[in-house]
Design an enzyme around this catalytic site. Sequence first.
Site: not given
Ligand code: IPE
Ligand code: IPE
Ligand code: MG
Length: 236
Positions: A16-19, A63-65, A67, A190
């Site tokens: 987590d945290g790429n964004g 849930e990432n679908w 986005r 999550s």
């Molecule tokens: C969890 O991260 C899913 C993955 C790392 C693939 P999210 O960024 O989607 O989780 P939430 O929304 O902060 O709980």
């Molecule tokens: C995790 O990083 C990767 C995926 C869930 C695909 P995020 O994209 O959730 O990055 P943040 O949490 O917004 O920083």
């Molecule tokens: Mg995230």
Amino acid sequence: MENQTRIPQHISIIMDGNGRWAKLRGKNRVEGHIEGVRSVREVVRAAADAGVRYLSLYAFSEENWNRPEQEVSALMELFAKSLLGEKQDLIENGVHLRVLGNRARLSAKLNALIDEVEEATEAGARITLILFVSYSGQWDILQASKKIAAKMAADPAFVPSADDFSAQLVTAGVPDPDLLIRTSGEERLSNYLLWQCAYTEFVFTDTLWPDFRKEALMEAIACYAQRDRRYGKIKT
Ligand code: IPE
Ligand code: IPE
Ligand code: MG
């Protein structure tokens, strides 16, 4: 021997945290995902070198679908590109790749590519790398429950045990994670491996996934080595 028992057999990571990594640098979120792939490469290598047998990574949740379409398609493209680009390296390094999740939601093209890389790396005996894609713990429990229900309907004498249930999850045959790491300071599951994490040790770190490299992995393993796993029993 002492050293060996302290290396987790199965490490799972919620990457987590790429964004946020990208945002901090004034970059597009996708650039954070691209840098995250570099972390994957380094962490797979470091885990195999440390003697870890299974490394599983939460790459994309059900849930990432939800986005924005643009980010979803960029992630799917990056996934396909990485699979193709890493195929030879995985084979040469003895990495058996598996992709688990709701595969029906992935494109036919991506599914074919996954099949190809899974087959090509099948003989990899150093480490099994599991990517959870379009996965959620509740989805997994639900699909397993449906299969159990069908078995019970077919055989009224069948009384399922916890092991019978585990055998219907997509992780059937994979040992439960010993250590679960979540990066970026979030301290929640999550909807990840809900059933399989019953006795997993958790390590949370503020490090953002694109900054999580070998040293961070070794720190988490050292943290795990200090834990006292009791499984509800009393220490003797
Ligand atoms: C969890 O991260 C899913 C993955 C790392 C693939 P999210 O960024 O989607 O989780 P939430 O929304 O902060 O709980
Ligand atoms: C995790 O990083 C990767 C995926 C869930 C695909 P995020 O994209 O959730 O990055 P943040 O949490 O917004 O920083
Ligand atoms: Mg995230």
